[in-house]
Design an enzyme around this catalytic site. Structure first.
Site, short mmCIF file in Angstrom:
data_model
loop_
_atom_site.label_atom_id
_atom_site.label_comp_id
_atom_site.label_asym_id
_atom_site.label_seq_id
_atom_site.Cartn_x
_atom_site.Cartn_y
_atom_site.Cartn_z
N ASN A 224 45.57 32.24 39.36
CA ASN A 224 45.60 33.05 38.14
C ASN A 224 44.88 32.32 37.02
O ASN A 224 44.72 31.10 37.03
CB ASN A 224 47.04 33.34 37.72
CG ASN A 224 47.78 32.10 37.29
OD1 ASN A 224 48.33 31.39 38.13
ND2 ASN A 224 47.81 31.83 35.98
N CYS A 225 44.41 33.09 36.04
CA CYS A 225 43.94 32.52 34.78
C CYS A 225 44.94 32.97 33.72
O CYS A 225 46.08 33.30 34.04
CB CYS A 225 42.51 32.98 34.47
SG CYS A 225 42.35 34.76 34.27
N MET A 226 44.55 33.01 32.48
CA MET A 226 45.49 33.35 31.42
C MET A 226 46.00 34.79 31.52
O MET A 226 47.17 35.07 31.24
CB MET A 226 44.84 33.13 30.05
CG MET A 226 44.57 31.67 29.74
SD MET A 226 43.87 31.48 28.09
CE MET A 226 43.71 29.69 28.02
N ARG B 185 44.77 37.16 34.27
CA ARG B 185 44.42 37.87 35.51
C ARG B 185 45.01 37.21 36.76
O ARG B 185 45.10 35.99 36.84
CB ARG B 185 42.90 37.94 35.67
CG ARG B 185 42.18 38.58 34.50
CD ARG B 185 40.67 38.46 34.65
NE ARG B 185 39.98 38.88 33.44
CZ ARG B 185 38.67 38.84 33.26
NH1 ARG B 185 37.90 38.39 34.24
NH2 ARG B 185 38.13 39.23 32.13
#
Length: 455
Positions: A26-28, A30
């Site tokens: 994951n990113c911030m 998504r």
């Protein structure tokens, strides 16, 4: 079922289940997924999920926008839902099948936890190998009988090579911090930050409780303790804080809380543990001599089968960090060398054409230190040759320990290539131990015999 777990379950179903996942992160904002079979992906259904606010595809990666704070929670929930079951083993691959069955049969209760620990260091193996081989090359180039006056005439060349070979240790704690955060389920950047705080040279300028702080104290042991705490704090805050402010407050609070506890408690604790490990291992090898070497090498392969050998990985790293050399690895390497001798005896005795073919294919890589084809394809299925190989390894381990042979590498190389990384003055002793171990494994197997399998 809470909404995060429900969304994680729905996304898993929409992407085709666990067996279709190649990569999950994951990113911030998504959830990022790579899949093996695009046909199993139900994008239409995934886009209609109430928690999915948007969809983007970049290259092979499918990105589902779920919002700040929520992305990390959803990925954590997805990972907890994954069974972690091993992939199916090809029916036509007896070596792979034997390996999977043996690992499952002999697995010890702590093997899963120790494997997670080893997973922190396994991605670093290429760097360790490069570092060890470059250092070995430097040792050879410094010898007048091999390189002549190269060291005198071209000091800058050796200086550059020394930088190349030592670079991994200059950033070792940072790399371990990043990998530990990945394995423990935290933010990798935060793991690197925690390791960076522990390693900062500026710590030496600070006095706490009347004592100057020591940059890097505790080595990778301290980093593992601190990053484990960091991941725990980060996950708790992720659940407690509202999603609207979690992205901002979580890293701030996590850094302040974890770093403070690290400096006051965990780094000193890691230092004591690190010193105990390094001194204890060296003392056992120095004073134990033949007996300790025999026990360590003779029991190493059973440890591999149980998965408990994973716990030795941080010890290898600590030995090199603390003393610049690793006396444990050459001893344990003899366990695999004993398999080579045992396989040679089986090759000469067996009439089974298939077994002969397996041995001939596995022997070259076995000599190069990759022993699994010989172990799971030859000695372990036959029974007594495995025991004989362990006894042969014990003979070699005893000699290597008695001769105090050490290597400049942590782990990742074994067998004949390890000779390139042995400290100066001990290379011939290591090679002698290797030859004697092969002979011992051969003799024990020849005497103990085995039941020649039917075709």
């Amino acid at each position: 079922m809470d909404k995060t777990t429900a969304l994680a379950t729905q996304i898993l179903a929409g992407i085709g289940g666990e067996g279709n996942i190649l990569r999950l992160e994951n990113c911030m904002t998504r959830v990022r997924v790579e899949v093996s079979d695009e046909q199993r992906l139900d994008l239409a259904a995934l886009k209609q999920l109430s928690g999915v606010k948007g969809y983007i595809k970049q290259g092979d990666q499918h990105q589902f926008i779920v919002g700040p704070g929520a992305a990390a929670k959803v990925v954590d929930a997805m990972r907890s839902l994954l069974t972690g079951a091993p992939a199916a083993v090809a029916v036509g691959d007896p070596v792979a099948r034997n390996k999977a069955q043996a690992k499952q049969k002999y697995a010890a209760p702590m093997s899963g936890a120790l494997k997670k620990l080893a997973d922190v260091f396994i991605p670093l193996i290429p760097a360790f190998i490069a570092s060890g081989l470059i250092t070995g090359i430097i040792n050879l180039l410094k010898r007048p009988d091999i390189a002549g006056e190269l060291a005198v005439n071209y000091p800058n060349v050796l200086g550059l090579l020394a930088i190349f070979g030592s670079a991994v240790f200059a950033i070792m704690n940072i790399l371990v911090g990043v990998n530990a955060a990945r394995v423990f389920g935290g933010s990798q950047a935060m793991g690197g930050v925690m390791a960076g705080i522990l390693s900062s040279p500026a710590l030496a300028q600070i006095t706490l409780f009347g004592e100057a702080l020591q940059p890097g104290r505790g080595g990778v042991i301290a980093v593992l303790l601190v990053v484990a705490l960091m991941c725990w704090v980060e996950k708790r805050l992720r659940n407690w804080l509202p999603e609207s402010i979690e992205l901002i407050l979580n890293p701030l609070i996590t850094t302040l809380v974890t770093a403070s506890l690290a400096i006051v408690i965990l780094q000193p604790l890691g230092g004591y543990i690190s010193d105990a490990i390094a001194h204890g291992a060296n003392l056992a090898i120095d004073k134990g001599g033949l007996l300790v070497g025999a026990v360590l090498s003779g029991l190493f392969l059973p440890l591999v089968l149980s998965g408990l050998h994973q716990g030795l990985v941080p010890i290898h790293v600590e030995l090199v960090q603390a003393h610049g050399s690793n006396p444990l690895l050459p001893i344990l390497a003899m366990a695999g060398v004993g398999q080579v001798g045992a396989a040679l005896a089986v090759l000469m005795k067996t009439r089974n054409a298939r077994l002969k073919k397996v041995i001939k294919g596995a022997l070259p890589v076995g000599i190069l230190g990759i022993g699994e084809p010989l172990i799971f394809g030859v000695t372990l299925p036959l029974g007594r040759p495995f025991i004989a190989a362990c006894l042969g390894g014990a003979v070699g381990g005893a000699l290597i320990s008695y001769w105090k042979v050490a290597t400049v590498i942590t782990f990742g190389i074994s067998g004949l290539p390890l000779a390139l990384t042995i400290v100066s003055g001990k290379v011939m002793l290591y090679l002698a131990g290797l030859v004697i171990t092969i002979a011992a494994g051969f003799i024990f197997t020849w005497i103990m015999g085995f039941n020649d399998p039917e075709e």
